[in-house]
Design a protein around this motif. Structure first.
Motif, PDB file in Angstrom:
ATOM      1  N   LEU A   1      -8.487  -4.867   7.351  1.00  0.00           N
ATOM      2  CA  LEU A   1      -7.243  -4.183   7.717  1.00  0.00           C
ATOM      3  C   LEU A   1      -6.694  -4.728   9.031  1.00  0.00           C
ATOM      4  O   LEU A   1      -5.491  -4.952   9.171  1.00  0.00           O
TER       5      LEU A   1
ATOM      6  N   GLU B   1      -1.813  -0.734   6.306  1.00  0.00           N
ATOM      7  CA  GLU B   1      -2.424   0.547   5.988  1.00  0.00           C
ATOM      8  C   GLU B   1      -3.135   0.501   4.649  1.00  0.00           C
ATOM      9  O   GLU B   1      -2.847  -0.359   3.803  1.00  0.00           O
ATOM     10  N   ALA B   2      -4.071   1.404   4.469  1.00  0.00           N
ATOM     11  CA  ALA B   2      -4.849   1.450   3.227  1.00  0.00           C
ATOM     12  C   ALA B   2      -5.444   2.837   3.062  1.00  0.00           C
ATOM     13  O   ALA B   2      -5.525   3.618   4.010  1.00  0.00           O
ATOM     14  N   ASP B   3      -5.866   3.143   1.833  1.00  0.00           N
ATOM     15  CA  ASP B   3      -6.585   4.383   1.592  1.00  0.00           C
ATOM     16  C   ASP B   3      -7.976   4.285   2.206  1.00  0.00           C
ATOM     17  O   ASP B   3      -8.624   3.239   2.131  1.00  0.00           O
TER      18      ASP B   3
ATOM     19  N   GLU C   1      -5.129  -8.156   8.451  1.00  0.00           N
ATOM     20  CA  GLU C   1      -3.817  -8.079   7.811  1.00  0.00           C
ATOM     21  C   GLU C   1      -2.737  -7.672   8.810  1.00  0.00           C
ATOM     22  O   GLU C   1      -1.620  -8.214   8.801  1.00  0.00           O
TER      23      GLU C   1
ATOM     24  N   ARG D   1      -4.023   8.218   4.893  1.00  0.00           N
ATOM     25  CA  ARG D   1      -4.167   6.764   4.883  1.00  0.00           C
ATOM     26  C   ARG D   1      -4.504   6.271   6.288  1.00  0.00           C
ATOM     27  O   ARG D   1      -4.054   6.828   7.284  1.00  0.00           O
TER      28      ARG D   1
ATOM     29  N   ASP E   1     -12.058   4.687   2.815  1.00  0.00           N
ATOM     30  CA  ASP E   1     -13.197   4.707   1.905  1.00  0.00           C
ATOM     31  C   ASP E   1     -14.348   5.557   2.428  1.00  0.00           C
ATOM     32  O   ASP E   1     -15.412   5.603   1.814  1.00  0.00           O
TER      33      ASP E   1
ATOM     34  N   GLN F   1      -4.527   3.316   9.189  1.00  0.00           N
ATOM     35  CA  GLN F   1      -3.701   2.175   9.571  1.00  0.00           C
ATOM     36  C   GLN F   1      -4.294   1.438  10.759  1.00  0.00           C
ATOM     37  O   GLN F   1      -4.983   2.013  11.591  1.00  0.00           O
TER      38      GLN F   1
ATOM     39  N   MET G   1      -6.227  -4.139  -1.692  1.00  0.00           N
ATOM     40  CA  MET G   1      -5.729  -3.244  -0.634  1.00  0.00           C
ATOM     41  C   MET G   1      -4.215  -3.383  -0.530  1.00  0.00           C
ATOM     42  O   MET G   1      -3.686  -4.470  -0.333  1.00  0.00           O
ATOM     43  N   GLN G   2      -3.505  -2.310  -0.688  1.00  0.00           N
ATOM     44  CA  GLN G   2      -2.063  -2.318  -0.572  1.00  0.00           C
ATOM     45  C   GLN G   2      -1.663  -2.129   0.873  1.00  0.00           C
ATOM     46  O   GLN G   2      -2.293  -1.396   1.609  1.00  0.00           O
ATOM     47  N   THR G   3      -0.610  -2.805   1.270  1.00  0.00           N
ATOM     48  CA  THR G   3      -0.138  -2.657   2.644  1.00  0.00           C
ATOM     49  C   THR G   3       1.340  -2.372   2.655  1.00  0.00           C
ATOM     50  O   THR G   3       2.079  -2.744   1.746  1.00  0.00           O
TER      51      THR G   3
END
Length: 245
Positions: free
Chosen positions: A161, A48-50, A164, A231, A52, A233, A1-3
């Protein structure tokens, strides 16, 4: 997961004599005197993430001159739309009915609907993989879902999320407390109290482009809309009280 990281840091209190802070659920009581030296910091950050999951809102309205006609048209539309979504890749467990309504039109509506006297409405929420959203929405619309299009984007589970976001907010709170303590010529001690709050939302939506009907002679219907997911958040605000030495 990119943030991605964005921070808003706010100083709540520092040690000054002759002051006492009132206690609330979100604001601990801090007795500020020579025997109780503390720094209270608030920090807000988000992760934040895409998404699902895409929750598609699908529905239709049909009319009839008689109740029987309206209900027959609704039955055909309802079953046709459901079959189209299943054929496009949705599963029955992903399709949840939201509302069904049969009603007689008002005199004004009868005039605008050219003599039709009854209407039937039905709607569903269809929870699918975001990559399948455009295809399944298109299948529903092509089958007669004339009141459709809204999409809610979300995570199956927000725990990762949220965690994080809390981690990032806590890091920024400590960094600000350390800088404040350094400027005051004191040493930052251990945290004495901490609380947090979480809110979830979306990043500003991306521009959505609409596919045009092909110029090909063989083209009978428009291509599916080009839909891009928003996205998701999670925003965390932490309040931490540190001792200073």
């Amino acid at each position: 997961m990119q943030t991605l990281r964005f921070a808003t840091l706010v100083l709540l209190a520092a040690t000054l004599p002759l002051a006492t802070r009132a206690q609330t659920a979100d604001n601990p009581s801090v007795q500020i005197n020579k025997d109780n030296r503390t720094i209270a910091i608030s920090a807000t950050d988000h992760a934040e993430a895409d998404p699902d999951v895409a929750d598609l809102h699908v529905g239709f309205t049909v009319y009839g001159a008689t109740l029987k006609d309206a209900y027959k048209a609704a039955s055909d539309s309802s079953n046709g739309i459901t079959k189209a979504m299943l054929d496009a890749g949705a599963t029955r467990s992903e399709i949840q009915s939201q509302s069904q309504r049969v009603s007689r039109l008002t005199d004004y509506e009868i005039k605008t609907q050219k003599g039709m006297k009854f209407s039937v409405q039905q709607s569903w929420t269809v929870s699918v993989d975001p990559k399948d959203a455009a295809l399944i929405l298109d299948a529903a619309v092509q089958a007669g879902a004339n009141q459709s299009g809204d999409i809610n984007w979300r995570m199956k589970n927000n725990i990762a999320l949220d965690s994080e976001a809390i981690r990032l907010a806590t890091e920024h709170a400590r960094a600000l407390a350390a800088e404040l303590a350094k400027g005051m010529g004191v040493t930052l001690g251990k945290p004495l109290y901490a609380t947090n709050s979480i809110s979830n939302g979306f990043i500003a939506p991306r521009v959505r482009s609409f596919a045009m009907m092909s110029d090909s002679v063989e083209a009978k219907t428009a291509a599916p809309l080009a839909i891009e997911a928003q996205r998701v958040q999670s925003t965390a605000t932490v309040q931490i009280v540190y001792a200073i030495e």
